[in-house]
Design a protein around this motif. Structure first.
Motif, short mmCIF file in Angstrom:
data_model
loop_
_atom_site.label_atom_id
_atom_site.label_comp_id
_atom_site.label_asym_id
_atom_site.label_seq_id
_atom_site.Cartn_x
_atom_site.Cartn_y
_atom_site.Cartn_z
N VAL A 204 0.77 -1.21 0.01
CA VAL A 204 0.07 0.09 0.07
C VAL A 204 0.78 1.24 0.08
O VAL A 204 1.62 1.40 1.01
CB VAL A 204 -0.90 -0.01 1.22
CG1 VAL A 204 -1.88 1.19 1.33
CG2 VAL A 204 -1.98 -1.25 1.34
N LYS A 205 0.93 2.01 -0.98
CA LYS A 205 1.76 3.40 -1.24
C LYS A 205 0.96 4.52 -0.42
O LYS A 205 -0.23 4.71 -0.53
CB LYS A 205 1.79 3.54 -2.76
CG LYS A 205 2.87 4.84 -2.89
CD LYS A 205 3.31 4.81 -4.12
CE LYS A 205 4.21 3.63 -4.71
NZ LYS A 205 5.43 3.72 -4.24
N ILE A 206 1.52 5.07 0.71
CA ILE A 206 1.09 5.95 1.42
C ILE A 206 1.35 7.40 1.09
O ILE A 206 2.53 7.64 0.81
CB ILE A 206 1.78 5.66 2.85
CG1 ILE A 206 1.30 4.16 3.26
CG2 ILE A 206 1.05 6.63 4.05
CD1 ILE A 206 -0.23 3.87 3.47
N GLY A 207 0.34 8.26 1.26
CA GLY A 207 0.53 9.51 0.96
C GLY A 207 -0.66 10.12 -0.03
O GLY A 207 -0.92 9.30 -0.93
N SER A 208 -1.18 11.29 0.02
CA SER A 208 -1.98 12.20 -1.02
C SER A 208 -1.47 12.39 -2.28
O SER A 208 -1.86 12.93 -3.27
CB SER A 208 -2.68 13.16 -0.34
OG SER A 208 -1.95 14.06 0.09
N ARG A 209 0.01 12.44 -2.34
CA ARG A 209 0.95 12.60 -3.51
C ARG A 209 2.24 11.99 -3.31
O ARG A 209 2.62 11.70 -2.15
CB ARG A 209 1.33 14.19 -3.39
CG ARG A 209 1.83 14.75 -2.23
CD ARG A 209 2.44 16.15 -2.49
NE ARG A 209 2.67 16.83 -1.20
CZ ARG A 209 4.05 16.53 -0.81
NH1 ARG A 209 4.84 15.56 -1.40
NH2 ARG A 209 4.55 17.22 0.29
N THR A 210 2.61 11.63 -4.50
CA THR A 210 4.01 11.00 -4.65
C THR A 210 4.85 11.54 -5.13
O THR A 210 6.09 11.20 -5.12
CB THR A 210 3.80 9.68 -5.54
OG1 THR A 210 3.39 9.90 -6.75
CG2 THR A 210 2.58 8.52 -5.06
N TRP A 211 4.67 13.01 -5.61
CA TRP A 211 5.76 13.76 -6.03
C TRP A 211 6.34 14.82 -5.00
O TRP A 211 5.55 14.98 -4.08
CB TRP A 211 5.05 14.76 -7.25
CG TRP A 211 3.91 15.23 -7.19
CD1 TRP A 211 2.60 15.00 -7.15
CD2 TRP A 211 3.75 16.49 -6.45
NE1 TRP A 211 1.68 15.71 -6.77
CE2 TRP A 211 2.34 16.94 -6.25
CE3 TRP A 211 4.50 17.52 -6.35
CZ2 TRP A 211 1.88 18.22 -5.67
CZ3 TRP A 211 4.25 19.04 -5.73
CH2 TRP A 211 2.93 19.02 -5.54
N TYR A 212 7.14 15.55 -5.05
CA TYR A 212 7.68 16.43 -4.25
C TYR A 212 8.53 17.55 -4.78
O TYR A 212 8.70 17.61 -5.86
CB TYR A 212 8.58 15.57 -2.98
CG TYR A 212 9.51 14.60 -3.78
CD1 TYR A 212 10.86 15.02 -3.97
CD2 TYR A 212 9.27 13.33 -3.96
CE1 TYR A 212 11.61 14.22 -4.52
CE2 TYR A 212 10.07 12.74 -4.86
CZ TYR A 212 11.42 13.14 -5.02
OH TYR A 212 12.08 12.12 -5.49
#
Length: 300
Positions: free
Chosen positions: A101-109
């Motif tokens: 499960v990939k966590i976070g509401s965005r995967t960019w930064y």
């Protein structure tokens, strides 16, 4: 002798001449350093995290043990390449059920390339990353009725909406056939796997307590692995029987940044959302059990 991991459910898979992780029979996991700066970045994170005295001892259990880097023959036949050497987190399980499960509401930064940003934002919007703060990346379940593994199709998983994600989390802890889409998941293992003092929820809450105060790192595009073994639940007889050995591990640290004294709200928010989904499943199981008990007591 290195071989392709049998229980990998997401990420780069070493098949058909492609570069991907390998495992040995000694409980080690070999992850190739990615050709760009990401591989070197992940190695530096592990070195920093392993030696960081500010990380509480009990938090280290949620990360794979790091054994440095090593040159090994790559899975794609390109010769010897540097690999991260980690503990194989499913070593010791016979037939583990695994979910990524990939966590976070965005995967960019900040400061990523335009190309990487566009790639991430597109996938984040097409999946539940933006709407829920997490997305299921892949999972496999050991079907004890068929004595074989059932793996969710990648295309189907990436198309999940909120209801799809909830269904996957219920199916993950069910004993009825995962292949039959007409069956309602019975959540037979939910109490043992998600619940209890050593279950998935308790571990997630311990992680949450740390993320509410830690400002050392920002865990961009990281995943939580959930692992357990349902056969051990089915064979349970008495207090000395084997438990599900449910465990949570954080993986994939190629995009971790220095926290600079700021709480990682992206990861923390996604983790809180994910915890709510697990809690909701446990509560629904508890209500069902209360109803069943009530019916039995009333002679139905």
């Amino acid at each position: 002798m290195l071989k392709v991991p049998e229980h990998q459910v997401a990420g780069h898979i070493a098949s058909d001449g492609k570069l991907g992780p390998l495992v040995d029979d000694q409980g080690r996991f070999f992850k190739p350093l990615q050709g760009d700066s990401r591989g070197e970045h992940e190695a530096k994170f592990y070195e920093s995290f392993t030696s960081n005295k500010k990380v509480p001892d009990h938090i280290h259990r949620y990360f794979p043990v790091y054994h440095g880097t090593q040159l090994v023959e790559a899975s794609d036949g390109s010769g010897k390449l540097p690999h991260l050497v980690l503990d194989d987190v499913v070593s010791g399980y016979s037939n583990p059920s695994v979910m990524d499960v990939k966590i976070g509401s965005r995967t960019w930064y900040p400061d990523v390339s335009e190309e990487y940003f566009k790639k991430c934002i597109k996938k984040d919007r097409q999946t539940t990353t933006v709407s829920l703060g997490f997305r299921v990346s892949g999972f496999k379940i050991f079907d004890h009725q068929e004595s074989s593994f059932w793996r969710a199709e990648k295309k189907l998983v990436l198309g999940y909406n909120a209801d799809g994600a909830r269904l996957a989390l219920r199916k993950f802890v069910s004993s009825n056939s995962p292949a039959d889409s007409n069956l309602t998941p019975n959540c037979a293992f939910a109490s043992e796997v998600y619940g209890g003092s050593n279950g998935i929820l308790a571990q997630l809450l311990e992680l949450k307590d740390w993320f509410e105060i830690q400002t050392l790192y920002h865990f961009n595009s990281c995943s939580i692995l959930m692992i357990y073994e349902n056969e051990s639940i089915l064979m349970k007889e008495g207090d000395d029987a084997p438990a599900a050995r449910a465990q949570v591990k954080l993986v994939d640290f190629a995009h971790v940044l220095d926290g600079n004294g700021v709480i990682d709200h992206n990861f923390l928010g996604g983790l809180c959302s994910f915890i709510k989904f697990i809690k909701d499943i446990l509560q629904s199981v508890d209500k069902r059990d209360e109803t069943d008990t009530s019916l039995l007591e009333n002679g139905h």
